[in-house]
Design a protein around this motif. Structure first.
Motif, short mmCIF file in Angstrom:
data_model
loop_
_atom_site.label_atom_id
_atom_site.label_comp_id
_atom_site.label_asym_id
_atom_site.label_seq_id
_atom_site.Cartn_x
_atom_site.Cartn_y
_atom_site.Cartn_z
N GLY A 12 0.83 -1.21 0.00
CA GLY A 12 0.00 0.00 0.00
C GLY A 12 0.85 1.24 0.00
O GLY A 12 0.61 2.17 0.78
N ALA A 13 1.86 1.29 -0.88
CA ALA A 13 2.84 2.38 -0.86
C ALA A 13 2.18 3.75 -1.03
O ALA A 13 2.52 4.71 -0.33
N GLU A 14 1.24 3.86 -1.96
CA GLU A 14 0.61 5.16 -2.21
C GLU A 14 -0.12 5.67 -0.98
O GLU A 14 0.03 6.84 -0.58
N ASP A 15 -0.90 4.81 -0.35
CA ASP A 15 -1.60 5.20 0.87
C ASP A 15 -0.61 5.55 1.97
O ASP A 15 -0.79 6.52 2.71
N THR A 16 0.43 4.74 2.10
CA THR A 16 1.41 4.96 3.17
C THR A 16 2.09 6.31 3.03
O THR A 16 2.25 7.04 4.01
N LEU A 17 2.49 6.66 1.82
CA LEU A 17 3.17 7.94 1.60
C LEU A 17 2.23 9.10 1.93
O LEU A 17 2.66 10.10 2.52
N ALA A 18 0.96 8.99 1.56
CA ALA A 18 0.01 10.05 1.89
C ALA A 18 -0.18 10.17 3.40
O ALA A 18 -0.28 11.27 3.94
N ASP A 36 7.39 -1.89 6.70
CA ASP A 36 6.90 -2.66 5.55
C ASP A 36 6.77 -4.11 6.00
O ASP A 36 7.74 -4.73 6.42
N ASN A 37 5.55 -4.65 5.86
CA ASN A 37 5.25 -5.99 6.35
C ASN A 37 5.60 -7.05 5.30
O ASN A 37 4.78 -7.90 4.96
N GLY A 38 6.82 -6.95 4.79
CA GLY A 38 7.30 -7.97 3.87
C GLY A 38 6.81 -7.85 2.45
O GLY A 38 6.93 -8.81 1.67
N SER A 39 6.29 -6.68 2.05
CA SER A 39 5.83 -6.55 0.67
C SER A 39 6.95 -6.18 -0.29
O SER A 39 6.85 -6.44 -1.50
N PHE A 40 8.03 -5.56 0.20
CA PHE A 40 9.18 -5.19 -0.62
C PHE A 40 8.75 -4.46 -1.90
O PHE A 40 9.20 -4.75 -3.01
N ASP A 41 7.86 -3.48 -1.73
CA ASP A 41 7.35 -2.72 -2.88
C ASP A 41 8.03 -1.37 -3.02
O ASP A 41 7.55 -0.50 -3.77
N GLY A 42 9.13 -1.15 -2.33
CA GLY A 42 9.86 0.09 -2.44
C GLY A 42 9.39 1.21 -1.55
O GLY A 42 9.93 2.32 -1.60
N VAL A 43 8.39 0.95 -0.69
CA VAL A 43 7.83 2.03 0.11
C VAL A 43 8.85 2.58 1.10
O VAL A 43 8.91 3.81 1.32
N LEU A 44 9.68 1.73 1.69
CA LEU A 44 10.64 2.22 2.67
C LEU A 44 11.71 3.09 2.01
O LEU A 44 12.15 4.09 2.59
N GLU A 45 12.11 2.72 0.81
CA GLU A 45 13.08 3.53 0.08
C GLU A 45 12.50 4.90 -0.26
O GLU A 45 13.19 5.92 -0.18
N LEU A 87 -1.11 3.26 13.85
CA LEU A 87 -1.91 4.03 12.88
C LEU A 87 -1.98 3.29 11.56
O LEU A 87 -0.94 2.94 10.99
N ASN A 88 -3.18 3.05 11.05
CA ASN A 88 -3.34 2.43 9.74
C ASN A 88 -2.71 3.29 8.65
O ASN A 88 -2.79 4.52 8.69
N ASN A 89 -2.15 2.63 7.66
CA ASN A 89 -1.49 3.38 6.58
C ASN A 89 -2.48 4.04 5.64
O ASN A 89 -2.10 4.93 4.86
N ASP A 90 -3.76 3.65 5.66
CA ASP A 90 -4.74 4.27 4.76
C ASP A 90 -5.52 5.38 5.46
O ASP A 90 -6.68 5.63 5.13
N THR A 91 -4.87 6.02 6.43
CA THR A 91 -5.50 7.15 7.12
C THR A 91 -4.77 8.45 6.78
O THR A 91 -3.59 8.45 6.42
#
Length: 311
Positions: A12-18, A36-45, A87-91
């Motif tokens: 959920g990278a887009e939601d997380t960044l917002a 990051d719960n093991g999705s390795f989608d680049g969100v942490l970077e 906190l949920n990432n989609d908030t």
């Protein structure tokens, strides 16, 4: 006083960044840990590139909501934070909302949630307190009438509720230690209700702060395969919650009215194939109960959910 906000991301990278942006802009006094719960989608970077001061953590595998948030809370306690918020990432967090809930929680002995609005329609309230249904014990959100009776007013004082919503829970370090972590048997769904019940049984008051507002995407993670897995976790964990906290009368009623009719209900609402699939999921739930299998769903079930979501 040091305050940490834990944001858990899973594909959920887009939601997380917002979400992170709303906290950084509106609540700069609070530190952030993005997991990051093991999705390795680049969100942490992406987080590290945009906000170098924000801490990140990679779990390496999907630990579910309960395990992922537990990792964040444990890190916060180890690092000496006085207050920790999950906190949920989609908030999206309104300006000043964290200041409000942290200010109430900092004294200890309480756990706190804000008023939660729908992200796509902030004129509507999604959560302003939870309770156990008096008929069958189902953990559910309070109705507007129930919330008003409990003391909910737009600019009113914090008021007591029976259950908090896991999309945002704030508590002091001492309270987190007293209540303990989320029960990782749940993996996803009803872990917040179980935590709320443990908190109350140990003497922790549960409060909603109506002046604090966040906006929630509401089940934005339950798409694709997780639409089916969500049904599995809901039914399995509801039975686990009931066996832990409800008297026999309510357990029987819950089974008769909420669990066993699920395939027929889904068949009527979404068609025969949906009903048959829910029936198959209900069989998996029964087997899990017999075997005492909790935590993450089996690889076999996850693969089947992937096949179903593909067509």
């Amino acid at each position: 006083m040091r305050s940490l906000v834990v944001v858990l991301s899973f594909h959920g990278a887009e939601d997380t960044l917002a979400c992170v942006d709303s906290v950084v802009r509106g609540s700069p006094a609070h530190d952030l840990l993005v997991i990051d719960n093991g999705s390795f989608d680049g969100v942490l970077e992406q987080v590290a590139a945009r906000w170098p001061h924000v801490e990140t953590l990679q779990t390496g595998t999907n630990l579910g909501f309960s395990g992922g948030m537990n990792a964040g809370v444990a890190a916060g306690l180890q690092d000496g934070y006085d207050v920790v918020t999950v906190l949920n990432n989609d908030t999206l967090v309104d300006h000043g909302a964290l200041d409000e809930v942290v200010g109430v929680a900092a004294g200890g002995g309480v756990a706190v949630s804000p008023r939660v609005l729908y992200r796509d329609d902030p004129s509507r309230t999604w959560f302003e307190g939870g309770r156990l249904d008096p008929d069958d014990g189902l953990p559910r959100h309070m109705t507007p009438h129930e919330a008003a009776a409990a003391g909910a007013r737009d600019e009113g004082d914090p008021y007591a509720v029976d259950l908090l919503a896991g999309c945002c829970v704030t508590a002091s370090a001492a309270t987190w230690r007293d209540v303990g972590p989320f029960d990782e048997r749940y993996f996803l769904d009803f872990e917040d209700s179980d935590w709320s019940m443990r908190a109350r049984s140990g003497g922790t008051a549960l409060l909603v702060v109506p002046r604090a507002r966040i906006r929630h995407g509401v089940s934005r993670s339950f798409t694709g395969a997780y639409a089916y897995l969500g049904t599995y976790y809901y039914l399995r964990n509801l039975l686990l919650f009931a066996s832990t906290w409800l008297p026999a009368r309510q357990r029987r009623r819950l089974l008769r009215t909420r669990v066993l009719p699920a395939p027929v209900r889904d068949g009527r609402e979404h068609g025969l194939r949906a009903g048959l699939r829910t029936g198959r999921i209900l069989t998996d739930v029964a087997l899990a109960r017999l075997r005492g299998s909790y935590g993450r769903a089996s690889v076999r079930l996850e693969r089947r959910a992937q096949r179903w979501s593909a067509g």
